[in-house]
Design an enzyme around this catalytic site. Structure first.
Site, PDB file in Angstrom:
ATOM      1  N   ASN A  91       0.868  -1.176   0.000  1.00 55.92           N
ATOM      2  CA  ASN A  91       0.000   0.000   0.000  1.00 55.92           C
ATOM      3  C   ASN A  91       0.905   1.227   0.000  1.00 55.92           C
ATOM      4  O   ASN A  91       1.464   1.582   1.029  1.00 55.92           O
ATOM      5  CB  ASN A  91      -0.898  -0.039   1.257  1.00 55.92           C
ATOM      6  CG  ASN A  91      -1.736   1.216   1.398  1.00 55.92           C
ATOM      7  OD1 ASN A  91      -1.803   2.037   0.488  1.00 55.92           O
ATOM      8  ND2 ASN A  91      -2.386   1.354   2.551  1.00 55.92           N
ATOM      9  N   TRP A  92       1.032   1.824  -1.176  1.00 55.54           N
ATOM     10  CA  TRP A  92       1.993   2.933  -1.305  1.00 55.54           C
ATOM     11  C   TRP A  92       1.461   4.229  -0.707  1.00 55.54           C
ATOM     12  O   TRP A  92       2.189   5.210  -0.625  1.00 55.54           O
ATOM     13  CB  TRP A  92       2.368   3.133  -2.772  1.00 55.54           C
ATOM     14  CG  TRP A  92       3.139   1.999  -3.377  1.00 55.54           C
ATOM     15  CD1 TRP A  92       3.529   0.832  -2.758  1.00 55.54           C
ATOM     16  CD2 TRP A  92       3.633   1.917  -4.716  1.00 55.54           C
ATOM     17  NE1 TRP A  92       4.222   0.039  -3.637  1.00 55.54           N
ATOM     18  CE2 TRP A  92       4.305   0.678  -4.851  1.00 55.54           C
ATOM     19  CE3 TRP A  92       3.569   2.754  -5.826  1.00 55.54           C
ATOM     20  CZ2 TRP A  92       4.906   0.270  -6.040  1.00 55.54           C
ATOM     21  CZ3 TRP A  92       4.166   2.365  -7.016  1.00 55.54           C
ATOM     22  CH2 TRP A  92       4.823   1.126  -7.112  1.00 55.54           C
ATOM     23  N   LYS A  93       0.173   4.246  -0.390  1.00 52.93           N
ATOM     24  CA  LYS A  93      -0.448   5.454   0.199  1.00 52.93           C
ATOM     25  C   LYS A  93      -0.178   6.672  -0.702  1.00 52.93           C
ATOM     26  O   LYS A  93      -0.135   6.529  -1.919  1.00 52.93           O
ATOM     27  CB  LYS A  93       0.046   5.642   1.632  1.00 52.93           C
ATOM     28  CG  LYS A  93      -0.161   4.372   2.466  1.00 52.93           C
ATOM     29  CD  LYS A  93       0.003   4.583   3.928  1.00 52.93           C
ATOM     30  CE  LYS A  93      -0.247   3.268   4.653  1.00 52.93           C
ATOM     31  NZ  LYS A  93      -0.212   3.394   6.104  1.00 52.93           N
ATOM     32  N   HIS A 111      -9.659   1.474   4.933  1.00 57.15           N
ATOM     33  CA  HIS A 111      -8.381   1.684   5.632  1.00 57.15           C
ATOM     34  C   HIS A 111      -8.596   2.711   6.741  1.00 57.15           C
ATOM     35  O   HIS A 111      -9.369   3.650   6.576  1.00 57.15           O
ATOM     36  CB  HIS A 111      -7.326   2.171   4.628  1.00 57.15           C
ATOM     37  CG  HIS A 111      -5.947   2.119   5.198  1.00 57.15           C
ATOM     38  ND1 HIS A 111      -5.491   3.054   6.106  1.00 57.15           N
ATOM     39  CD2 HIS A 111      -4.936   1.235   5.026  1.00 57.15           C
ATOM     40  CE1 HIS A 111      -4.256   2.740   6.449  1.00 57.15           C
ATOM     41  NE2 HIS A 111      -3.891   1.636   5.819  1.00 57.15           N
ATOM     42  N   GLU A 122      -6.974   5.090   7.586  1.00 51.96           N
ATOM     43  CA  GLU A 122      -6.680   6.456   7.145  1.00 51.96           C
ATOM     44  C   GLU A 122      -7.815   7.026   6.299  1.00 51.96           C
ATOM     45  O   GLU A 122      -8.030   8.238   6.299  1.00 51.96           O
ATOM     46  CB  GLU A 122      -5.336   6.481   6.393  1.00 51.96           C
ATOM     47  CG  GLU A 122      -4.179   6.297   7.367  1.00 51.96           C
ATOM     48  CD  GLU A 122      -2.914   5.697   6.766  1.00 51.96           C
ATOM     49  OE1 GLU A 122      -2.796   5.616   5.532  1.00 51.96           O
ATOM     50  OE2 GLU A 122      -2.028   5.306   7.563  1.00 51.96           O
ATOM     51  N   GLU A 145      -5.678  -4.550  10.717  1.00 53.16           N
ATOM     52  CA  GLU A 145      -4.666  -3.513  10.905  1.00 53.16           C
ATOM     53  C   GLU A 145      -4.953  -2.739  12.190  1.00 53.16           C
ATOM     54  O   GLU A 145      -5.777  -1.809  12.180  1.00 53.16           O
ATOM     55  CB  GLU A 145      -4.688  -2.547   9.720  1.00 53.16           C
ATOM     56  CG  GLU A 145      -4.387  -3.191   8.390  1.00 53.16           C
ATOM     57  CD  GLU A 145      -3.724  -2.207   7.433  1.00 53.16           C
ATOM     58  OE1 GLU A 145      -2.669  -2.537   6.919  1.00 53.16           O
ATOM     59  OE2 GLU A 145      -4.251  -1.099   7.246  1.00 53.16           O
ATOM     60  N   GLY A 181       2.273   2.584  10.643  1.00 51.11           N
ATOM     61  CA  GLY A 181       3.231   3.661  10.420  1.00 51.11           C
ATOM     62  C   GLY A 181       3.954   4.108  11.677  1.00 51.11           C
ATOM     63  O   GLY A 181       4.625   5.122  11.699  1.00 51.11           O
ATOM     64  N   SER A 201       3.148  -1.931  10.355  1.00 49.42           N
ATOM     65  CA  SER A 201       4.597  -2.028  10.561  1.00 49.42           C
ATOM     66  C   SER A 201       5.141  -3.434  10.321  1.00 49.42           C
ATOM     67  O   SER A 201       6.024  -3.897  11.040  1.00 49.42           O
ATOM     68  CB  SER A 201       4.984  -1.521  11.955  1.00 49.42           C
ATOM     69  OG  SER A 201       4.583  -0.166  12.110  1.00 49.42           O
ATOM     70  N   GLY A 260       2.705  -0.966   4.288  1.00 48.72           N
ATOM     71  CA  GLY A 260       2.813   0.439   3.925  1.00 48.72           C
ATOM     72  C   GLY A 260       4.264   0.833   3.736  1.00 48.72           C
ATOM     73  O   GLY A 260       4.858   0.625   2.677  1.00 48.72           O
ATOM     74  N   GLY A 261       4.857   1.362   4.794  1.00 48.86           N
ATOM     75  CA  GLY A 261       6.212   1.910   4.723  1.00 48.86           C
ATOM     76  C   GLY A 261       7.218   0.987   4.034  1.00 48.86           C
ATOM     77  O   GLY A 261       7.971   1.420   3.151  1.00 48.86           O
TER      78      GLY A 261
END
Ligand code: PGA
Length: 267
Positions: A9-11, A95, A97, A183, A189, A229, A250-251
């Site tokens: 997930n590159w966000k 998500h 976010e 999640e 993150g 994470s 993500g990251g």
């Protein structure tokens, strides 16, 4: 035996040029790693170009969200047919976010501004139905905030999110197309990972909620990712657990070597 699914997930990261560079680095590193479905979810602006670059690779394409109407006067929104048209196969829904539930809100994220992030349980449900109607696969995110965890509401929150997401969806479609991602909001993150035993336990709660909503067969078939994470050094431990069928990353998906290491850890 459920097939693992590892999604990046590159966000809100990567211009088109940067996205293409990442795919170029990633493709040879995951080539031949066929034990898992591997996909990347770039921002909307890079979907088309990334799809072209993925030709001939074993990497699939996901989008980070969608509107549920097919077309019309909905300024700024992206429809599911538009996503299908550029070759998207998976759509992330709910998500934290996009629900406006940030683990670490920045100082400028005032309650007023957070209202602009509006995905709700019923919104997730109606979008999931629309994604399935287009023969695509929703990745439905669920998870508790730190507050909810500390108050002992983890299982209730997750069960409610799963149950409401699946309303009016046929069990066969759930079994064949739906992916969940557990999640915990506080682990996203932040560098803090949920302990593997606990992540596995809550993924089991997700599976139990699917069983209640759609029957045991669907629950046994549905794939449940852990997200929050996940990194090269903790992925193998998480991915070895019986209820964890993959990762939403993500990251660590923004660096080809890290993402490839997680794919390698999946089997
Ligand atoms: P993270 O994000 O890996 O950076 O914690 C996961 C996600 O939000 O999907």
């Amino acid at each position: 035996m459920r097939r693992k699914i590892i999604a990046g997930n590159w966000k809100m990261n990567k211009t088109v040029g940067e996205a293409l560079a990442l795919v170029k680095d990633l493709a040879p590193l995951v080539a031949g790693k066929d034990a898992a479905d591997v996909l990347v979810c770039p921002p909307f602006t890079a979907l088309h170009a990334v799809k072209q670059a993925l030709g001939g690779t074993n990497i699939g394409l996901g989008a980070q969200g969608a509107f549920w109407k097919g077309s019309g006067a909905y300024t700024s929104q992206i429809s599911i047919p538009m996503l299908a048209d550029v070759g998207v196969q998976y759509v992330i829904l709910g998500h934290s976010e996009t629900r406006g539930r940030f683990g670490v809100p920045e100082p400028d994220m005032t309650p007023d501004l957070l209202k602009t992030f509006g995905e709700t349980d019923s919104g997730v449900n109606i979008k999931a139905q629309a994604v399935l109607a287009a023969n695509l696969n929703p990745i439905i995110c669920v998870g508790e905030t730190l507050d909810e965890r500390q108050q002992g509401h983890i299982d209730d929150i997750v069960t409610m999110q799963v149950t409401r997401a699946l309303e009016n969806i046929a069990p066969e479609l759930i079994a064949s197309h739906v992916v969940f991602a557990y999640e915990p909001v506080w682990a996203i993150g932040t560098g803090e990972t949920c302990a593997p035993d606990e992540a596995d336990r809550v993924c089991g709660v997700v599976r139990q909620a699917v069983a209640q909503a759609a029957g045991q067969e669907a629950a046994d078939a549905v794939r449940i990712q852990y997200g929050g994470s996940m990194k090269p050094d903790n992925a193998a431990d998480l991915l070895a657990r019986p209820n964890i069928d993959g990762g939403l990353i993500g990251g660590a998906s923004l660096k080809a070597a890290d993402f490839a290491a997680i794919v390698a850890a999946s089997g």
